[in-house]
Design a protein around this motif. Structure first.
Motif, short mmCIF file in Angstrom:
data_model
loop_
_atom_site.label_atom_id
_atom_site.label_comp_id
_atom_site.label_asym_id
_atom_site.label_seq_id
_atom_site.Cartn_x
_atom_site.Cartn_y
_atom_site.Cartn_z
N PRO A 126 -13.63 -28.43 34.48
CA PRO A 126 -12.90 -27.15 34.56
C PRO A 126 -13.69 -26.06 34.76
O PRO A 126 -14.95 -26.10 34.45
CB PRO A 126 -12.58 -27.20 32.82
CG PRO A 126 -13.48 -28.05 32.00
CD PRO A 126 -13.83 -29.22 32.91
N LEU A 127 -13.20 -25.28 35.60
CA LEU A 127 -14.09 -23.98 35.85
C LEU A 127 -13.26 -22.87 35.47
O LEU A 127 -12.35 -22.24 36.08
CB LEU A 127 -14.15 -23.95 37.44
CG LEU A 127 -15.07 -22.73 37.96
CD1 LEU A 127 -16.32 -22.88 37.40
CD2 LEU A 127 -14.95 -22.81 39.60
N SER A 128 -13.97 -22.12 34.41
CA SER A 128 -13.05 -20.85 33.92
C SER A 128 -13.57 -19.85 34.72
O SER A 128 -14.35 -19.64 35.40
CB SER A 128 -13.47 -20.70 32.28
OG SER A 128 -14.79 -20.20 32.39
N PRO A 129 -12.77 -18.61 34.54
CA PRO A 129 -12.79 -17.37 35.19
C PRO A 129 -14.46 -16.72 34.92
O PRO A 129 -14.75 -16.29 35.83
CB PRO A 129 -11.69 -16.49 34.90
CG PRO A 129 -10.79 -17.44 34.40
CD PRO A 129 -11.41 -18.52 33.94
N ILE A 130 -14.90 -16.80 33.67
CA ILE A 130 -16.08 -16.47 33.29
C ILE A 130 -17.20 -17.26 34.17
O ILE A 130 -18.03 -16.76 34.66
CB ILE A 130 -16.36 -16.49 31.87
CG1 ILE A 130 -15.15 -15.31 31.17
CG2 ILE A 130 -17.87 -16.16 31.52
CD1 ILE A 130 -15.37 -15.56 29.75
N GLN A 131 -16.83 -18.59 34.16
CA GLN A 131 -17.77 -19.56 34.78
C GLN A 131 -17.99 -19.24 36.32
O GLN A 131 -18.93 -19.14 36.88
CB GLN A 131 -17.53 -21.06 34.68
CG GLN A 131 -17.97 -21.59 33.12
CD GLN A 131 -17.40 -22.76 33.09
OE1 GLN A 131 -16.40 -23.19 33.20
NE2 GLN A 131 -18.47 -23.69 32.59
N LEU A 132 -16.64 -19.08 36.98
CA LEU A 132 -16.66 -18.66 38.53
C LEU A 132 -17.47 -17.35 38.79
O LEU A 132 -18.10 -17.15 39.68
CB LEU A 132 -15.08 -18.56 38.91
CG LEU A 132 -15.03 -18.24 40.18
CD1 LEU A 132 -15.65 -19.37 41.12
CD2 LEU A 132 -13.64 -18.06 40.51
N ALA A 133 -17.14 -16.51 37.52
CA ALA A 133 -17.95 -15.10 37.90
C ALA A 133 -19.34 -15.36 37.97
O ALA A 133 -20.15 -14.63 38.61
CB ALA A 133 -17.45 -14.07 36.64
N THR A 134 -19.94 -16.35 37.00
CA THR A 134 -21.34 -16.43 36.91
C THR A 134 -21.92 -16.96 38.25
O THR A 134 -22.83 -16.76 38.84
CB THR A 134 -21.76 -17.52 35.84
OG1 THR A 134 -21.30 -17.22 34.49
CG2 THR A 134 -23.13 -17.80 35.91
#
Length: 302
Positions: free
Chosen positions: A269-277
């Motif tokens: 899973p790739l959460s929006p926060i991880q994607l922002a990182t």
């Protein structure tokens, strides 16, 4: 005297070697995912053992014993080599653990972060001056890690350990007067006694997967040494033929492949926060790469 620039043929061969090295490294998650049910630290033991055996065979074949013997005759100078060995062992072990526990996205982020860690270490340890663009790139990476810590409430420790261990390894490795093949052999040789002791303990406890379980696992454990050495040999061939700036751009192929393998093969899973990182670090890498490219010598070659 101005160093001779590589010919077009050398540059082409260098790019092919570089692509080969980073493609192999990028596929490592698929390889280590095959070790179903084998603990990461046991795989690490065999990776050290069979890398050492394979590298020894290569050194015999290529008749490259002189730098190895020269290094071993000066034990007082082996401190940095031992530190390199421990750091690369830690990096290998954490990476295998990341694949086994399906944290390949964190591993990918760690290798994206490594060039920026190198810049920061150069400033902190070697007292190198950091340009404003490099400072911006490192600042974006720091913000990215802070975003995960504050918004997700967890420290991406796999990312940080991989980036810091490999970045520090690179820093120390530059201070060791050994070529890539000889240096890696001496490093694995220093780790070999620990690997043999651990293997002996595992065998005595009946917990070893080597020769005591599935033959496929035994073959994979032996192959881990070959798969460790092959990309390093290709990388050495690329490093001799290409400028560091060109090699640096090719380096991003490895974590990019791992990123897509994590998403498309392992379905992490790739959460929006991880994607922002990731986006923050990608922007930082773009700033850093543009700065490095603009500062390169204006000369012919790759």
């Amino acid at each position: 005297m101005t160093p001779a620039m590589p010919s077009d043929k050398d540059a082409t061969h260098g790019v092919l070697f570089g692509l080969g090295a980073y493609l192999m490294w990028g596929c490592f998650p698929l390889f280590f995912a095959l070790f179903e049910g084998t603990p990461a630290w046991e795989i690490l033991i065999h990776r050290v053992l069979w890398s050492c055996v394979f590298l020894a065979g290569l050194i015999v074949l290529l008749r490259r014993w002189q730098p190895v013997i020269g290094a071993l005759r000066r034990p007082q100078r082996l401190g940095r080599v031992l530190a390199c060995a421990l750091l690369i062992g830690l990096n290998w072990g954490i990476y295998i653990y990341a694949v086994e526990t399906r944290h390949v996205l964190q591993a990918s982020l760690g290798y994206f972060l490594t060039p920026l860690v190198n810049v920061a270490l150069g400033m902190l340890v070697l007292k190198e001056r950091m340009s404003r663009w490099q400072a911006l790139a490192v600042g974006l990476a720091a913000i990215a890690i802070a975003v995960q810590l504050i918004l997700l409430g967890q420290l991406p420790w796999i990312t940080l350990v991989l980036a810091l261990s490999f970045g520090t390894y690179g820093l120390l490795r530059k201070q060791v007067p050994l070529d890539g093949l000889s240096g890696l052999f001496v490093e694995t040789l220093l780790l070999l006694p620990l690997a043999l002791l651990a293997l002996g303990w595992l065998s005595a406890e009946g917990a070893s997967h080597f020769l005591q379980g599935d033959p496929r696992t035994t073959l994979l454990l032996i192959a881990s040494g070959v798969f460790t050495a092959l990309p390093l040999m290709a990388f050495a061939g690329a490093a001799r033929r290409l400028r560091l700036a060109t090699l640096g751009f090719l380096m991003y192929l490895n974590p990019t492949m791992q990123f897509f393998i994590a998403l498309l093969v392992f379905h992490e899973p790739l959460s929006p926060i991880q994607l922002a990182t990731f986006v923050l670090i990608w922007i930082g890498l773009a700033v850093y790469s543009c700065s490095a490219w603009q500062g390169r010598p204006q000369s012919r070659g790759a």
